[in-house]
Design a protein around this motif. Structure first.
Motif, PDB file in Angstrom:
ATOM      1  N   THR A  78       0.845  -1.188   0.000  1.00 28.04           N
ATOM      2  CA  THR A  78       0.000   0.000   0.000  1.00 28.04           C
ATOM      3  C   THR A  78       0.885   1.245   0.000  1.00 28.04           C
ATOM      4  O   THR A  78       1.843   1.330   0.775  1.00 28.04           O
ATOM      5  CB  THR A  78      -0.909   0.022   1.248  1.00 28.04           C
ATOM      6  N   ALA A  79       0.584   2.201  -0.871  1.00 31.59           N
ATOM      7  CA  ALA A  79       1.330   3.459  -0.903  1.00 31.59           C
ATOM      8  C   ALA A  79       0.877   4.317   0.270  1.00 31.59           C
ATOM      9  O   ALA A  79      -0.313   4.604   0.417  1.00 31.59           O
ATOM     10  CB  ALA A  79       1.080   4.180  -2.216  1.00 31.59           C
ATOM     11  N   CYS A  80       1.827   4.704   1.114  1.00 29.43           N
ATOM     12  CA  CYS A  80       1.514   5.483   2.307  1.00 29.43           C
ATOM     13  C   CYS A  80       2.365   6.748   2.338  1.00 29.43           C
ATOM     14  O   CYS A  80       3.526   6.726   1.925  1.00 29.43           O
ATOM     15  CB  CYS A  80       1.815   4.659   3.565  1.00 29.43           C
ATOM     16  N   THR A  81       1.786   7.820   2.851  1.00 31.26           N
ATOM     17  CA  THR A  81       2.566   9.049   3.003  1.00 31.26           C
ATOM     18  C   THR A  81       3.629   8.817   4.070  1.00 31.26           C
ATOM     19  O   THR A  81       3.465   7.998   4.969  1.00 31.26           O
ATOM     20  CB  THR A  81       1.675  10.225   3.427  1.00 31.26           C
ATOM     21  N   LYS A  82       4.716   9.527   3.973  1.00 33.62           N
ATOM     22  CA  LYS A  82       5.826   9.383   4.910  1.00 33.62           C
ATOM     23  C   LYS A  82       5.698  10.358   6.078  1.00 33.62           C
ATOM     24  O   LYS A  82       6.670  10.919   6.543  1.00 33.62           O
ATOM     25  CB  LYS A  82       7.163   9.575   4.189  1.00 33.62           C
ATOM     26  N   ILE A  83       4.482  10.555   6.537  1.00 28.36           N
ATOM     27  CA  ILE A  83       4.228  11.399   7.702  1.00 28.36           C
ATOM     28  C   ILE A  83       4.474  10.545   8.941  1.00 28.36           C
ATOM     29  O   ILE A  83       3.972   9.429   9.047  1.00 28.36           O
ATOM     30  CB  ILE A  83       2.772  11.919   7.704  1.00 28.36           C
ATOM     31  N   TYR A  84       5.233  11.070   9.877  1.00 28.47           N
ATOM     32  CA  TYR A  84       5.532  10.346  11.115  1.00 28.47           C
ATOM     33  C   TYR A  84       4.628  10.874  12.209  1.00 28.47           C
ATOM     34  O   TYR A  84       4.583  12.070  12.480  1.00 28.47           O
ATOM     35  CB  TYR A  84       7.005  10.541  11.478  1.00 28.47           C
ATOM     36  N   GLY A  85       3.894   9.977  12.843  1.00 31.89           N
ATOM     37  CA  GLY A  85       2.950  10.374  13.874  1.00 31.89           C
ATOM     38  C   GLY A  85       3.455  10.217  15.292  1.00 31.89           C
ATOM     39  O   GLY A  85       2.714  10.434  16.240  1.00 31.89           O
ATOM     40  N   GLY A  86       4.703   9.816  15.458  1.00 31.71           N
ATOM     41  CA  GLY A  86       5.265   9.659  16.795  1.00 31.71           C
ATOM     42  C   GLY A  86       5.571   8.213  17.101  1.00 31.71           C
ATOM     43  O   GLY A  86       5.251   7.302  16.330  1.00 31.71           O
ATOM     44  N   PRO A  87       6.224   7.981  18.248  1.00 31.66           N
ATOM     45  CA  PRO A  87       6.699   6.646  18.583  1.00 31.66           C
ATOM     46  C   PRO A  87       5.657   5.721  19.218  1.00 31.66           C
ATOM     47  O   PRO A  87       5.961   4.575  19.539  1.00 31.66           O
ATOM     48  CB  PRO A  87       7.825   6.938  19.575  1.00 31.66           C
ATOM     49  N   ALA A  88       4.440   6.184  19.419  1.00 38.55           N
ATOM     50  CA  ALA A  88       3.428   5.384  20.118  1.00 38.55           C
ATOM     51  C   ALA A  88       3.170   4.057  19.409  1.00 38.55           C
ATOM     52  O   ALA A  88       3.133   3.986  18.182  1.00 38.55           O
ATOM     53  CB  ALA A  88       2.124   6.164  20.240  1.00 38.55           C
ATOM     54  N   THR A  89       3.006   3.027  20.209  1.00 35.57           N
ATOM     55  CA  THR A  89       2.644   1.709  19.694  1.00 35.57           C
ATOM     56  C   THR A  89       1.503   1.157  20.543  1.00 35.57           C
ATOM     57  O   THR A  89       1.294   1.590  21.682  1.00 35.57           O
ATOM     58  CB  THR A  89       3.826   0.718  19.745  1.00 35.57           C
TER      59      THR A  89
END
Length: 153
Positions: free
Chosen positions: A103-114
């Motif tokens: 899947t093509a996904c934007t390279k936006i990082y939302g933080g380290p949360a898991t």
């Protein structure tokens, strides 16, 4: 119609009575026919254990149990979380499925949360991992915001 019984009806009635009399012997004991089948104990068909970590905020890191149908557990908003997951549940589809490979996904990082979700939903086993590593994963997390919470950045 006559009240006289025909030989055919009489033969059927005799055969039915003989079969009913023989049933206890076929089942092994006379009391076996009288005992009802055991009813399975109700189990949590909708129980999830959710662990959220690496949020950067101690207040956001947590593990909790969520029970649905009936609602319970130590989730901060169990009714909202149950309603959210129920709305995402469609026959034949895994509501917790990961983002499909390729899947093509934007390279936006939302933080380290898991987050990790385990347990049973609709009687089926659940093992799902969530992150906020890119646009697709952030979207997937938001899909379950009532279940997972929204980490503060």
């Amino acid at each position: 119609m006559s009240s006289h019984r025909s030989p055919h009806r009489l033969a059927v009635a005799v055969a039915a009575a003989a079969a009913a009399a023989a049933l206890p012997a076929l089942l092994g004991t006379p009391s076996a026919a009288a005992k009802p089948l055991p009813v399975p104990a109700p189990g949590p068909a909708h129980h999830l254990v959710v662990t959220v970590s690496d949020t950067g905020q101690a207040a956001d890191a947590r593990t909790y149990d969520l029970y649905c149908h009936p609602t319970g557990g130590n989730h901060p908003s169990p009714a909202a979380a149950c309603a959210e997951v129920s709305k995402k549940t469609v026959w034949g589809a895994d509501p917790f499925a990961p983002v499909p490979k390729g899947t093509a996904c934007t390279k936006i990082y939302g933080g380290p949360a898991t987050a990790h979700v385990a347990g049973r939903w609709s009687g089926r086993p659940v093992r799902a991992d969530f992150s906020r590593a890119d646009g697709c994963e952030i979207s997937r997390w938001k899909k379950f915001a009532a279940l997972l919470g929204t980490p503060r950045t």
